[in-house]
Design an enzyme around this catalytic site. Structure first.
Site, PDB file in Angstrom:
ATOM      1  N   SER A 131     -32.629 -27.090 -45.818  1.00 53.95           N
ATOM      2  CA  SER A 131     -31.171 -27.148 -45.860  1.00 53.95           C
ATOM      3  C   SER A 131     -30.501 -25.790 -45.905  1.00 53.95           C
ATOM      4  O   SER A 131     -29.372 -25.639 -45.454  1.00 53.95           O
ATOM      5  CB  SER A 131     -30.736 -27.984 -47.062  1.00 53.95           C
ATOM      6  OG  SER A 131     -31.298 -27.452 -48.247  1.00 53.95           O
ATOM      7  N   HIS A 189     -31.125 -33.241 -42.872  1.00 50.80           N
ATOM      8  CA  HIS A 189     -30.479 -32.348 -41.902  1.00 50.80           C
ATOM      9  C   HIS A 189     -31.079 -32.468 -40.506  1.00 50.80           C
ATOM     10  O   HIS A 189     -30.815 -31.624 -39.664  1.00 50.80           O
ATOM     11  CB  HIS A 189     -30.548 -30.899 -42.391  1.00 50.80           C
ATOM     12  CG  HIS A 189     -29.848 -30.702 -43.698  1.00 50.80           C
ATOM     13  ND1 HIS A 189     -28.501 -30.487 -43.789  1.00 50.80           N
ATOM     14  CD2 HIS A 189     -30.310 -30.753 -44.972  1.00 50.80           C
ATOM     15  CE1 HIS A 189     -28.150 -30.379 -45.066  1.00 50.80           C
ATOM     16  NE2 HIS A 189     -29.238 -30.541 -45.801  1.00 50.80           N
ATOM     17  N   LYS A 214     -24.403 -36.958 -43.795  1.00 52.67           N
ATOM     18  CA  LYS A 214     -24.334 -35.723 -43.019  1.00 52.67           C
ATOM     19  C   LYS A 214     -23.950 -36.069 -41.581  1.00 52.67           C
ATOM     20  O   LYS A 214     -22.786 -36.359 -41.345  1.00 52.67           O
ATOM     21  CB  LYS A 214     -25.630 -34.952 -43.184  1.00 52.67           C
ATOM     22  CG  LYS A 214     -25.810 -34.585 -44.677  1.00 52.67           C
ATOM     23  CD  LYS A 214     -27.014 -33.773 -44.996  1.00 52.67           C
ATOM     24  CE  LYS A 214     -26.937 -33.252 -46.419  1.00 52.67           C
ATOM     25  NZ  LYS A 214     -27.036 -34.295 -47.459  1.00 52.67           N
TER      26      LYS A 214
END
Ligand code: WAQ
Ligand code: MG
Length: 638
Positions: free
Chosen positions: A430, A458, A489
């Site tokens: 990250s 991610h 996300k």
């Protein structure tokens, strides 16, 4: 029966470390001496190279017995208010030059004794201004001391100060006293006089400051100064009736540790504050009264504010309402939750998926349900905090291997053989934006009979031609046993998930405490995520645009001479120093660029960085200008 004065003083290389004194009967000399010795030897300021213990016999007829000054406490909010209290006190003594007197306090900071100040002429009367006048030969009456335990007794600031203040207030020609401790962990000070008593003021300086000192306020003729000093330095005084602090006054100190910790974080540039956004999360946001280019959001595909996503969620809100009313296992399981789980499983090509309330919960709940005491978890040193916390919560042995180093992973496994174990890693790290070597990772796990788990927070929506994540990135050559990810996300909503076999998700439903004992997310959040997955399936070009934006942006930075590289949406720009990182980020903010400065404990100390996160919807022109701004501020600060 004679009494004895016993004094201890410890110093190192001429620097004062610790001092204390008592007045005691001869029977107590051995224990008292040994306590003072221990106090001198074990002071937090360091170990002494010179330690003196002086014992003198006093004549009872020479000892002055005084009643302790009455004690009161003024609870002030901050140093400013504390200073205000000193001002009031000086004015109450009829002194018109309060401000000037206060300003003289700083002259006492490095002294061992006090300033003896003529309040009318503001002249300092101490014969040795470097040392000051020291009040000594004083103690409270025996049998009153509270909290005396065997061994080195720590300094009781209040009990020592009330004795000194009582002696000083009774000195000839002394009309009052001001005191701030020089102990960096003690911010309560006091003012004292015969008429005002001993008035504690809870905040006289900031935590961490060693700026303390005392002023004895003198009013009288020069011919009497000698008498005053002689009383202060030689007259033995025993103070009676020292009252222990009221419990409510003790209670005032119970938050001290919080304040201390906050101050320490401010001092080291690690204190965190939040920025307030007054708009949807998108490539631009309203913040600080202006429109900012958002370059720090995990909303990589800008799903959060898409019209189709919002409309779908709005419809579900209308029908299902705002909340879910309970855990999934009680009332909180709606058709929307199940639909989303099917959607995630199909998107990730796994048998099954289970939604959790956040990515953090998914990791802590899943890892702690799967592993326990006696098991071993192998964890990458740069794994996200939620993985680390999951490992801790599980109670398993945790072996940390070098970042993305498959050789070190193999070595760690061979050094820690175990009957049951798990290897866990971020797919995309990250704060560094680099990608796990998945094929080797899975192979090592399988070869050693260990479960493999990958956190796709991610990588979902970011990696692979169509955004399916790390398995697509590696052309489906291999597949970890457990894929974890988030809905917050690239998916643009909220929640986390775990994918794998049907048995795995059934097991977690029954065992994962973070799943069982928490009210489930609202149907609205489920609907928003569901729609976002549909959009990504229908529009793989969004993923391609994100990847293209990253390439373009890195190229802009590289052309400007700044090394930047990433195959993901996360672009770290290493700065190192925490303060500098904050400054660069702040300068960019002032120009309308919202970036994150990432500091310890998120990353190692001294490896602070700007973390740029791009979105599929950023325009090239925007990225070019942003890169120029970064290049400018980067060279400014280095
Ligand atoms: N005589 C004169 N001045 C002294 C003496 C002394 N015996 N001891 C210390 N000082 C001066 C010196 O400049 C120090 O830097 C300064 O005073 C502060 O001394 O009710 O701990 O021993 O909770 O750090 C107040 C307690 C505690 C308030 C004060 O002072 C409360 C304290 P410290
Ligand atoms: Mg001190």
């Amino acid at each position: 029966m004679p009494l004895y004065s016993i004094k201890m003083r410890a110093s190192a290389q001429g620097r004062h470390i610790s001092g204390a004194e008592k007045i005691i009967p001869d029977s107590r000399i051995p224990t008292c001496a040994s306590r003072l010795l221990q106090r001198g030897l074990t002071h937090p300021k360091g170990s002494p190279d010179l330690l003196n213990i002086k014992i003198e016999c006093l004549q009872d007829k020479d000892i002055l017995y005084l009643d302790a000054l009455p004690v009161s406490t003024v609870d002030v909010f901050d140093v400013h208010e504390g200073m205000q209290e000193i001002r009031k006190f000086l004015e109450s003594l009829g002194l018109a030059n309060a401000e000037k007197i206060i300003s003289l306090l700083s002259g006492a900071y490095s002294m061992r004794g006090a300033i003896l100040l003529d309040v009318d002429t503001l002249e300092r009367l101490e014969p040795d201004p470097g040392r000051g006048v020291r009040a000594t030969y004083m103690d409270q009456e025996a049998g009153q001391r509270s909290g005396e335990t065997p061994g080195a007794s720590p300094k009781n600031h209040y009990q020592e100060a009330i004795v000194l203040a009582t002696k000083v207030a009774n000195a000839p020609n002394v009309i009052g006293e001001i005191c701030i401790s020089d102990d960096p962990g003690y911010v309560t000070g006091y003012v004292a006089s015969k008429s005002a008593g001993y008035k504690r003021i809870t905040r006289m300086k900031e935590y961490g400051s060693e700026n303390g000192g005392r002023i004895f306020l003198y009013r009288g003729g020069r011919e009497d100064v000698g008498k005053t000093i002689s009383y202060l330095e030689k007259q033995p005084v025993i103070v009676r009736n020292v009252q222990p602090l009221e419990s409510k006054e003790k209670a005032a100190g119970k938050f001290d540790f919080i304040e201390k910790e906050l101050q320490a974080m401010r001092d080291t540039h690690l204190y965190r504050t939040m920025k307030t956004i007054r708009s949807a999360q998108s490539r631009t946001v309203e913040c600080g009264g202006r429109t900012m280019l958002m370059m720090a959001s995990n909303n990589y595909l800008d799903m959060s504010s898409r019209t189709d996503v919002k409309q779908h969620a709005a419809q579900i809100l209308e029908v299902y309402g705002a909340g879910s009313g309970g855990s999934r296992l009680t009332t909180g399981n709606t058709a929307l939750h199940e639909m989303l789980e099917q959607k995630i499983a199909s998107f990730k090509s796994t048998e099954s998926a289970l939604v959790f309330n956040s990515g953090y919960t998914a990791n802590t709940a899943a890892i702690s349900a799967l592993m326990g005491k006696g098991d071993t978890i192998f964890s990458d040193e740069l794994n996200h905090a939620s993985i680390i916390d999951g490992c801790r919560l599980s109670g398993a042995n945790v072996v940390v291997y070098r970042h993305n180093d498959m050789k070190d992973l193999e070595r760690s496994i061979s050094e820690h053989p175990c009957a049951r174990g798990l290897i866990v890693s971020d797919a995309v790290f990250s704060m560094d934006g680099d990608i796990l070597h998945l094929p080797e990772f899975v192979q090592i796990a399988d070869k050693n009979g260990l479960l493999s788990m990958v956190d796709e927070a991610h990588s979902t929506g970011v990696l692979g031609k169509t955004g399916r994540g790390i398995t697509e990135h590696f052309y489906y050559q291999c597949r970890p046993d457990i894929l974890m990810g988030t809905l917050s996300k690239a998916i643009g909503s909220e929640g986390g998930f775990v994918c794998g076999s049907k048995n795995l998700t059934e097991y977690l439903k029954n065992k994962a405490r973070g799943f069982i004992f928490s009210t489930s997310l609202s149907p609205v959040a489920m609907a928003a995520s569901y729609k976002a997955f549909e959009v990504i399936e229908e529009h793989p070009e969004l993923v391609a645009r994100l990847q293209e934006n990253v390439r373009f942006f890195c190229q802009c930075l590289q052309e400007g001479g700044l090394f930047a590289h990433s195959e993901t949406a996360v672009i770290p720009i290493l700065i190192g120093d925490e303060k500098k990182a904050m400054e660069v980020s702040q300068a960019l903010f002032e120009e309308g660029y919202f970036t994150s400065a990432i500091r310890y404990p998120t990353v190692k100390k001294g490896s602070a960085r700007l973390r740029i996160a791009l979105m599929a919807t950023h325009e090239r022109e925007q990225l070019k200008k942003a890169a120029q701004a970064i290049l400018k501020h980067f060279s400014d600060t280095l």
